[in-house]
Design a protein around this motif. Sequence first.
Motif, PDB file in Angstrom:
ATOM      1  N   TRP A  93      13.815 -71.204 -60.873  1.00 58.08           N
ATOM      2  CA  TRP A  93      14.462 -72.467 -61.230  1.00 58.08           C
ATOM      3  C   TRP A  93      14.320 -73.438 -60.074  1.00 58.08           C
ATOM      4  O   TRP A  93      13.774 -73.104 -59.020  1.00 58.08           O
ATOM      5  CB  TRP A  93      15.927 -72.230 -61.620  1.00 58.08           C
ATOM      6  N   LYS A  94      14.807 -74.661 -60.252  1.00 56.20           N
ATOM      7  CA  LYS A  94      14.583 -75.707 -59.260  1.00 56.20           C
ATOM      8  C   LYS A  94      15.571 -75.653 -58.102  1.00 56.20           C
ATOM      9  O   LYS A  94      15.398 -76.361 -57.104  1.00 56.20           O
ATOM     10  CB  LYS A  94      14.657 -77.079 -59.927  1.00 56.20           C
ATOM     11  N   GLY A  95      16.624 -74.831 -58.207  1.00 54.42           N
ATOM     12  CA  GLY A  95      17.630 -74.747 -57.158  1.00 54.42           C
ATOM     13  C   GLY A  95      17.286 -73.719 -56.101  1.00 54.42           C
ATOM     14  O   GLY A  95      16.190 -73.146 -56.080  1.00 54.42           O
ATOM     15  N   PRO A  96      18.227 -73.444 -55.189  1.00 56.09           N
ATOM     16  CA  PRO A  96      17.976 -72.487 -54.100  1.00 56.09           C
ATOM     17  C   PRO A  96      17.732 -71.074 -54.626  1.00 56.09           C
ATOM     18  O   PRO A  96      18.337 -70.650 -55.618  1.00 56.09           O
ATOM     19  CB  PRO A  96      19.275 -72.537 -53.281  1.00 56.09           C
ATOM     20  N   ASP A  97      16.849 -70.362 -53.953  1.00 56.23           N
ATOM     21  CA  ASP A  97      16.652 -68.945 -54.272  1.00 56.23           C
ATOM     22  C   ASP A  97      17.896 -68.175 -53.859  1.00 56.23           C
ATOM     23  O   ASP A  97      18.394 -68.333 -52.736  1.00 56.23           O
ATOM     24  CB  ASP A  97      15.442 -68.386 -53.520  1.00 56.23           C
ATOM     25  N   VAL A  98      18.411 -67.343 -54.754  1.00 61.52           N
ATOM     26  CA  VAL A  98      19.582 -66.530 -54.441  1.00 61.52           C
ATOM     27  C   VAL A  98      19.283 -65.070 -54.744  1.00 61.52           C
ATOM     28  O   VAL A  98      18.439 -64.739 -55.582  1.00 61.52           O
ATOM     29  CB  VAL A  98      20.837 -66.983 -55.225  1.00 61.52           C
ATOM     30  N   LEU A  99      19.963 -64.203 -54.015  1.00 58.84           N
ATOM     31  CA  LEU A  99      19.892 -62.757 -54.218  1.00 58.84           C
ATOM     32  C   LEU A  99      18.457 -62.241 -54.127  1.00 58.84           C
ATOM     33  O   LEU A  99      17.808 -62.408 -53.099  1.00 58.84           O
ATOM     34  CB  LEU A  99      20.570 -62.372 -55.534  1.00 58.84           C
ATOM     35  N   LEU A 100      17.944 -61.661 -55.199  1.00 53.26           N
ATOM     36  CA  LEU A 100      16.706 -60.887 -55.100  1.00 53.26           C
ATOM     37  C   LEU A 100      15.949 -60.931 -56.415  1.00 53.26           C
ATOM     38  O   LEU A 100      16.527 -60.729 -57.482  1.00 53.26           O
ATOM     39  CB  LEU A 100      17.064 -59.432 -54.765  1.00 53.26           C
ATOM     40  N   ARG A 101      14.644 -61.200 -56.325  1.00 48.70           N
ATOM     41  CA  ARG A 101      13.761 -61.092 -57.489  1.00 48.70           C
ATOM     42  C   ARG A 101      12.723 -60.013 -57.172  1.00 48.70           C
ATOM     43  O   ARG A 101      12.195 -59.954 -56.059  1.00 48.70           O
ATOM     44  CB  ARG A 101      13.074 -62.424 -57.793  1.00 48.70           C
ATOM     45  N   GLN A 102      12.429 -59.161 -58.153  1.00 49.06           N
ATOM     46  CA  GLN A 102      11.534 -58.023 -57.938  1.00 49.06           C
ATOM     47  C   GLN A 102      10.628 -57.822 -59.142  1.00 49.06           C
ATOM     48  O   GLN A 102      11.011 -58.084 -60.280  1.00 49.06           O
ATOM     49  CB  GLN A 102      12.343 -56.731 -57.742  1.00 49.06           C
ATOM     50  N   THR A 103       9.433 -57.328 -58.869  1.00 49.47           N
ATOM     51  CA  THR A 103       8.553 -56.864 -59.933  1.00 49.47           C
ATOM     52  C   THR A 103       7.662 -55.773 -59.351  1.00 49.47           C
ATOM     53  O   THR A 103       7.778 -55.435 -58.166  1.00 49.47           O
ATOM     54  CB  THR A 103       7.730 -58.020 -60.539  1.00 49.47           C
ATOM     55  N   SER A 104       6.783 -55.206 -60.170  1.00 50.05           N
ATOM     56  CA  SER A 104       5.917 -54.139 -59.666  1.00 50.05           C
ATOM     57  C   SER A 104       4.694 -54.001 -60.551  1.00 50.05           C
ATOM     58  O   SER A 104       4.675 -54.478 -61.692  1.00 50.05           O
ATOM     59  CB  SER A 104       6.667 -52.795 -59.617  1.00 50.05           C
ATOM     60  N   PHE A 105       3.656 -53.349 -59.993  1.00 49.38           N
ATOM     61  CA  PHE A 105       2.598 -52.891 -60.890  1.00 49.38           C
ATOM     62  C   PHE A 105       3.028 -51.544 -61.454  1.00 49.38           C
ATOM     63  O   PHE A 105       3.848 -50.833 -60.881  1.00 49.38           O
ATOM     64  CB  PHE A 105       1.232 -52.823 -60.203  1.00 49.38           C
ATOM     65  N   ARG A 106       2.498 -51.232 -62.621  1.00 49.30           N
ATOM     66  CA  ARG A 106       2.948 -50.031 -63.323  1.00 49.30           C
ATOM     67  C   ARG A 106       2.544 -48.765 -62.569  1.00 49.30           C
ATOM     68  O   ARG A 106       1.521 -48.721 -61.887  1.00 49.30           O
ATOM     69  CB  ARG A 106       2.375 -49.994 -64.739  1.00 49.30           C
ATOM     70  N   ALA A 107       3.392 -47.752 -62.721  1.00 53.21           N
ATOM     71  CA  ALA A 107       3.112 -46.463 -62.090  1.00 53.21           C
ATOM     72  C   ALA A 107       1.752 -45.949 -62.541  1.00 53.21           C
ATOM     73  O   ALA A 107       1.391 -46.029 -63.725  1.00 53.21           O
ATOM     74  CB  ALA A 107       4.203 -45.461 -62.448  1.00 53.21           C
ATOM     75  N   LEU A 108       1.007 -45.432 -61.587  1.00 51.50           N
ATOM     76  CA  LEU A 108      -0.344 -44.953 -61.852  1.00 51.50           C
ATOM     77  C   LEU A 108      -0.344 -43.437 -62.013  1.00 51.50           C
ATOM     78  O   LEU A 108       0.428 -42.725 -61.371  1.00 51.50           O
ATOM     79  CB  LEU A 108      -1.266 -45.345 -60.694  1.00 51.50           C
ATOM     80  N   ALA A 109      -1.224 -42.941 -62.865  1.00 51.33           N
ATOM     81  CA  ALA A 109      -1.385 -41.492 -63.022  1.00 51.33           C
ATOM     82  C   ALA A 109      -2.101 -40.958 -61.786  1.00 51.33           C
ATOM     83  O   ALA A 109      -3.249 -41.307 -61.521  1.00 51.33           O
ATOM     84  CB  ALA A 109      -2.173 -41.184 -64.285  1.00 51.33           C
ATOM     85  N   GLU A 110      -1.408 -40.119 -61.023  1.00 52.86           N
ATOM     86  CA  GLU A 110      -1.978 -39.567 -59.798  1.00 52.86           C
ATOM     87  C   GLU A 110      -2.313 -38.095 -60.014  1.00 52.86           C
ATOM     88  O   GLU A 110      -1.489 -37.332 -60.534  1.00 52.86           O
ATOM     89  CB  GLU A 110      -0.984 -39.692 -58.645  1.00 52.86           C
ATOM     90  N   PRO A 111      -3.504 -37.665 -59.622  1.00 53.01           N
ATOM     91  CA  PRO A 111      -3.872 -36.254 -59.808  1.00 53.01           C
ATOM     92  C   PRO A 111      -2.995 -35.341 -58.966  1.00 53.01           C
ATOM     93  O   PRO A 111      -2.733 -35.617 -57.794  1.00 53.01           O
ATOM     94  CB  PRO A 111      -5.333 -36.210 -59.347  1.00 53.01           C
ATOM     95  N   ARG A 112      -2.498 -34.277 -59.577  1.00 51.68           N
ATOM     96  CA  ARG A 112      -1.696 -33.275 -58.873  1.00 51.68           C
ATOM     97  C   ARG A 112      -2.115 -31.894 -59.365  1.00 51.68           C
ATOM     98  O   ARG A 112      -2.491 -31.718 -60.533  1.00 51.68           O
ATOM     99  CB  ARG A 112      -0.198 -33.469 -59.166  1.00 51.68           C
ATOM    100  N   THR A 113      -2.050 -30.925 -58.483  1.00 48.22           N
ATOM    101  CA  THR A 113      -2.288 -29.551 -58.919  1.00 48.22           C
ATOM    102  C   THR A 113      -1.006 -28.993 -59.512  1.00 48.22           C
ATOM    103  O   THR A 113       0.095 -29.247 -59.009  1.00 48.22           O
ATOM    104  CB  THR A 113      -2.752 -28.672 -57.748  1.00 48.22           C
ATOM    105  N   MET A 114      -1.149 -28.233 -60.602  1.00 47.94           N
ATOM    106  CA  MET A 114       0.002 -27.704 -61.326  1.00 47.94           C
ATOM    107  C   MET A 114      -0.118 -26.184 -61.427  1.00 47.94           C
ATOM    108  O   MET A 114      -1.226 -25.640 -61.533  1.00 47.94           O
ATOM    109  CB  MET A 114       0.069 -28.302 -62.737  1.00 47.94           C
ATOM    110  N   ARG A 115       1.021 -25.522 -61.421  1.00 39.78           N
ATOM    111  CA  ARG A 115       1.037 -24.075 -61.637  1.00 39.78           C
ATOM    112  C   ARG A 115       1.444 -23.818 -63.084  1.00 39.78           C
ATOM    113  O   ARG A 115       2.544 -24.179 -63.510  1.00 39.78           O
ATOM    114  CB  ARG A 115       2.005 -23.382 -60.681  1.00 39.78           C
ATOM    115  N   ALA A 116       0.549 -23.227 -63.846  1.00 40.36           N
ATOM    116  CA  ALA A 116       0.806 -22.938 -65.254  1.00 40.36           C
ATOM    117  C   ALA A 116       1.744 -21.734 -65.372  1.00 40.36           C
ATOM    118  O   ALA A 116       1.929 -20.974 -64.409  1.00 40.36           O
ATOM    119  CB  ALA A 116      -0.509 -22.666 -65.975  1.00 40.36           C
ATOM    120  N   PRO A 117       2.340 -21.524 -66.551  1.00 38.39           N
ATOM    121  CA  PRO A 117       3.259 -20.392 -66.732  1.00 38.39           C
ATOM    122  C   PRO A 117       2.644 -19.034 -66.410  1.00 38.39           C
ATOM    123  O   PRO A 117       3.360 -18.113 -66.002  1.00 38.39           O
ATOM    124  CB  PRO A 117       3.639 -20.496 -68.214  1.00 38.39           C
ATOM    125  N   ASP A 118       1.314 -18.902 -66.568  1.00 39.73           N
ATOM    126  CA  ASP A 118       0.676 -17.617 -66.257  1.00 39.73           C
ATOM    127  C   ASP A 118       0.331 -17.475 -64.778  1.00 39.73           C
ATOM    128  O   ASP A 118      -0.291 -16.489 -64.361  1.00 39.73           O
ATOM    129  CB  ASP A 118      -0.577 -17.427 -67.114  1.00 39.73           C
TER     130      ASP A 118
END
Length: 470
Positions: free
Chosen positions: A256-281
């Motif tokens: 808006w045209k008035g003073p900035d107050v408090l906090l504005r935030q945004t983000s890029f979406r969480a990315l799929a990161e490769p991880r090793t997994m231990r299967a049930p077997d």
Amino acid sequence: MSTISQWQLRAAFAARLSRMYGQEVPAYTTLVDVSREVNEDVLRERGSDAERLGSISRVTAERHGAIRVGTPQELGQVARVFAALGMRPVGFYDLREAAASAVPVVSTAFRPVDGEELARNPFRVFTSLLTPADPRFFGADLRARLETFLAGRELFPPELLTLADRAEKERELPEADAERFLQLAVGAFELSTEPVDRAWYETLEKVSAVAADIGGVRSTHINHLTPRVLDIDELYRRMTNRGIEMIDTIQGPPAWKGPDVLLRQTSFRALAEPRTMRAPDGSIVSGALRVRFGEVEARGIALTREGRTLYDDLVSRADEQASRHPAEARGDIARAIWEQHLPGTEEDLAAQGLAYFTYRLADDRPRDGSRPPTTVGELVQQGWVRTEPIVYEDFLPRSAAGIFQSNLSGKGTRDNDQEGVAYDAAWLSGAVGRDVLDPFALYARQQTDSLAHVARELDLTTLTPAPSPR
């Protein structure tokens, strides 16, 4: 022997953490680069006005991180690590109530609290604690399994905690010990390569992706790291133009045209990161987890309790109008409400006691032998003192929950027929083993101290303040 002070440890830790996270999440480096470009452009366009809420060197270096822990013991240990850096717990945030989906955590922020320390390096870490005792999210059996799992892990090695305690006590470390502390501290927040128990992780993920991120692994990690930008709307546009998928909205107050107050935030979406997994077997297989993202923030003026009450009321009005007019952009609705009900200048915010400011003697104040007035308003109007806005150093629970929600893979489950467990700042103080400070009290003290200094310098025995912040 050369020593490293707490603020130098804090600055070095923030810088190393940023480098580490950039290697783990390359899109974060893009976010930092675009933030720097936007800040440079804003500085060229606005000149000194761009530094009204902090020098460009502070803004460029500024970061906040976010981590998540599972138990009060882990929270107490991380408090010791951050205390070594001159950071104290400030504010209590209940994200369980701020989120529509399942976010079963309560949070605080570790940060410097002294104005000089903030100016040197304002690094802060938003730290969330899982709430296994809340039956809305965790049944008795799952709670028992989760608490057993959490009790069996170690997030912070004893050597790190010993060095942290020494740094807190002595407010510095010898250079060699400082280097060892930084290595261990950064290492504690690196993404682990240990295989993730897939079945256990998925069990928790059905409740909440946040719960799985905390209690489904045997370590902690930086969940996101956040640079500060002077024009978050322009950053959002540039990131989108680079092909980076951003979340749908900018959280917090509208542009808006008035003073900035408090906090504005945004983000890029969480990315799929490769991880090793231990299967049930027991076999080790490749997988991916989508839990970490890149956040960016624009900070404004800290509001008093009265200002915050007004802000919350305006948010509620915007929500209500947006629900009645779904075809209209919520940002446009909020902007119109802000411009109608929120003072449009810093002077009016100060005069109405809605925001915090510090006061200093004006270099060009009257020097004709006349006595200065005895009210803050007249001192400002007649040119005896200048006001400087106090930057909002903290967080908004609704915005934090909104960022979390926007990066979850699903809404999870929540049984609202169950009665939730009550948590508050007093409980969190007991859990962390330290007082969780009231941010309003910190801002009010900054303002009051500055007025006391003005009164002494002008030899005023009485000084009628602006409306008293509470």
